[in-house]
Design a protein around this motif. Structure first.
Motif, PDB file in Angstrom:
ATOM      1  N   ALA A  69       0.539  -0.806  -0.751  1.00 32.90           N
ATOM      2  CA  ALA A  69       0.095   0.272  -0.371  1.00 32.90           C
ATOM      3  C   ALA A  69       0.768   1.333   0.630  1.00 32.90           C
ATOM      4  N   GLY A  70       0.572   2.625  -0.961  1.00 32.65           N
ATOM      5  CA  GLY A  70       1.234   3.947  -0.773  1.00 32.65           C
ATOM      6  C   GLY A  70       2.156   3.658  -1.995  1.00 32.65           C
ATOM      7  N   GLY A  71       3.027   3.020  -2.947  1.00 27.00           N
ATOM      8  CA  GLY A  71       4.027   3.060  -3.649  1.00 27.00           C
ATOM      9  C   GLY A  71       3.731   1.681  -4.966  1.00 27.00           C
ATOM     10  N   VAL A  72       5.198   2.298  -4.874  1.00 21.68           N
ATOM     11  CA  VAL A  72       5.506   1.298  -6.620  1.00 21.68           C
ATOM     12  C   VAL A  72       6.223   0.531  -6.043  1.00 21.68           C
ATOM     13  N   TRP A  73       6.431  -0.475  -7.264  1.00 20.23           N
ATOM     14  CA  TRP A  73       7.009  -1.500  -6.494  1.00 20.23           C
ATOM     15  C   TRP A  73       8.146  -2.174  -8.363  1.00 20.23           C
ATOM     16  N   PRO A  74       8.304  -2.979  -7.427  1.00 23.34           N
ATOM     17  CA  PRO A  74       9.606  -3.525  -9.113  1.00 23.34           C
ATOM     18  C   PRO A  74       9.222  -5.120  -8.617  1.00 23.34           C
ATOM     19  N   LEU A  75       9.208  -6.028 -10.191  1.00 25.70           N
ATOM     20  CA  LEU A  75       9.065  -7.056  -9.866  1.00 25.70           C
ATOM     21  C   LEU A  75       9.644  -7.994  -9.594  1.00 25.70           C
ATOM     22  N   VAL A 116       9.983 -17.397 -13.289  1.00 33.00           N
ATOM     23  CA  VAL A 116       8.562 -16.391 -13.577  1.00 33.00           C
ATOM     24  C   VAL A 116       8.935 -14.716 -13.450  1.00 33.00           C
ATOM     25  N   PHE A 117       9.143 -13.968 -12.334  1.00 31.78           N
ATOM     26  CA  PHE A 117       9.311 -12.881 -11.858  1.00 31.78           C
ATOM     27  C   PHE A 117      10.516 -12.593 -12.557  1.00 31.78           C
ATOM     28  N   VAL A 118      11.973 -12.650 -12.606  1.00 34.91           N
ATOM     29  CA  VAL A 118      13.059 -12.703 -13.038  1.00 34.91           C
ATOM     30  C   VAL A 118      13.064 -12.264 -14.470  1.00 34.91           C
ATOM     31  N   MET A 119      12.647 -13.195 -14.923  1.00 33.04           N
ATOM     32  CA  MET A 119      12.280 -13.150 -16.338  1.00 33.04           C
ATOM     33  C   MET A 119      11.747 -12.117 -16.854  1.00 33.04           C
ATOM     34  N   LEU A 120      10.526 -11.729 -16.017  1.00 34.56           N
ATOM     35  CA  LEU A 120       9.486 -10.825 -16.733  1.00 34.56           C
ATOM     36  C   LEU A 120      10.087  -9.253 -16.188  1.00 34.56           C
ATOM     37  N   GLN A 121      11.034  -9.327 -15.229  1.00 31.94           N
ATOM     38  CA  GLN A 121      11.630  -7.896 -14.948  1.00 31.94           C
ATOM     39  C   GLN A 121      12.286  -7.204 -16.087  1.00 31.94           C
ATOM     40  N   ARG A 122      12.904  -8.622 -16.525  1.00 27.30           N
ATOM     41  CA  ARG A 122      14.360  -8.286 -17.368  1.00 27.30           C
ATOM     42  C   ARG A 122      13.523  -7.809 -18.250  1.00 27.30           C
ATOM     43  N   SER A 123      12.437  -8.766 -18.550  1.00 28.09           N
ATOM     44  CA  SER A 123      11.468  -8.358 -20.171  1.00 28.09           C
ATOM     45  C   SER A 123      10.732  -6.988 -20.068  1.00 28.09           C
TER      46      SER A 123
END
Length: 371
Positions: free
Chosen positions: A45-51, A119-126
């Motif tokens: 809550a209250g922020g933005v976050w990396p994958l 999955v999330f590492v690949m999404l972040q790099r994509s």
């Protein structure tokens, strides 16, 4: 009740139970998604976050998958002991039953944990530089944990010996690859695989934990092997009544020694670590060499395969020392590949020789119709 009515009731019971398992799996997934989604809502809550990276959506999702996987796996596997063909697990001693449930649940949960991270590492790099808001974060965590709980509950509810063998291979391979990929020392492979377990970081902890859980999982695997080989003895396929006990004891020894490799890393005690590693290899080699006597009655082509395994194992040892063609890491990789490859083929042969329960039910139905 007539014979035909009894056969019909037997035939209808498994489909009804399978439908109940599907419903329970959906419930497990819904509960997991709801609980983890609410926790994610409070965390993000209250922020933005990396994958991925630090406190991220991927990290929270992976931890959530691990925790709900343990819960769903233990619950589903505990309840599946009442399914047709699994009633024998009621006769296990309490400590054996506890190890059985714990290791099966842990293997599924850790596989889910690793896959979620990937999955999330690949999404972040994509999507380099992408950050998401609280609602997207909550949805991603809820979906990941819900799908994991659903899949794990279904998986543990239909455990067979071949499936256990495949899970063992997937678990060891995925955990080892994850440890290799996250190792802080890029030159670890110049030494040996045990080097992965010597650092005080996530990679080493994962590697050692995988060995410990993998060893415990092999002991669970031995229970199923003992049951299947006992069936083959009763069917007259295997000639030696002692075969189930001998093979299961060897698997238990290998499992204990594999766990010992993880419990005592090489930097803690080299003699004990090496004793466990060498002892596991010797136990496996002894099983290979003794298989024509221990498992007499198996098809000839299976023993040809065993001979091939012995030749490959000895050839790998010679290529390492004295020829020095490759280093210790390559030899260990070859040895583990041969061991787990043999286990997979062995279980496939045993499964193919075991008379399926469906065939037995069909025989009962034929008798009833004849009557």
């Amino acid at each position: 009740m007539t014979a035909s009515t009894a056969v019909q009731a037997t035939a209808d019971a498994p489909p009804r139970r399978r439908l109940a398992v599907e419903s329970e799996a959906l419930l497990a997934g819904a509960v997991a998604a709801g609980v983890t989604g609410l926790i994610a809502l409070l965390l993000f809550a209250g922020g933005v976050w990396p994958l991925w990276g630090g406190l991220s959506v991927g990290l929270v999702a992976a931890v959530a998958v691990l925790l709900v996987g343990l819960g769903a796996g233990a619950t589903g596997y505990w309840r599946s002991r009442n399914l047709p063909g699994q009633e024998w697990r009621h006769r296990l001693k309490p400590w054996k039953f506890s190890v059985d449930v714990g290791t099966v649940a842990a293997v599924h949960a850790i596989i889910g944990f690793i896959l979620t991270m990937v999955v999330f590492v690949m999404l972040q790099r994509s999507f380099e530089g992408l950050v998401v808001d609280v609602w997207t974060s909550m949805g991603a965590v809820a979906v990941a944990s819900g799908l994991a709980a659903y899949w794990i509950y279904l998986s543990v509810s239909s455990i067979t010996t071949p499936k256990l063998a495949m899970l063992l291979i997937v678990f060891m391979a995925s955990a080892t690859l994850a440890s290799m990929a996250t190792a802080q020392d890029p030159q670890w492979w110049e030494y040996h695989f045990s080097q992965l377990g010597t650092a005080d970081d996530f990679s080493s902890s994962l590697f050692n934990l995988a060995l410990i859980i993998g060893g415990a999982f092999v002991t669970t695997f031995a229970l199923y092997v003992d049951r299947d080989l006992t069936t083959l003895v009763k069917q007259g396929v295997l000639e030696r009544p002692s075969a189930p006990r001998v093979v299961s004891v060897v698997f238990i020894i290998m499992g204990v020694l594999l766990a010992g490799v993880g419990l005592v890393p090489v930097n803690v005690s080299t003699p004990i670590h090496n004793l466990c590693a060498v002892g596991m290899s010797i136990s496996f080699l002894a099983l290979l060499i003794g298989s024509p006597w221990i498992l007499r009655g198996m098809p000839r082509r299976f023993f040809v395969f065993c001979t091939g395994g012995i030749v490959l194992l000895l050839a790998s040892a010679v290529l390492f020392e004295p020829l020095g063609y490759y280093n210790l890491t390559a030899f260990e990789l070859a040895a583990f590949s041969i061991i787990f490859g043999w286990i997979s083929v062995f279980i496939r042969f045993v499964s193919a020789l075991t008379v399926p329960s469906t065939d037995a039910a069909a025989g009962v139905a034929d008798v009833a119709r004849a009557a």
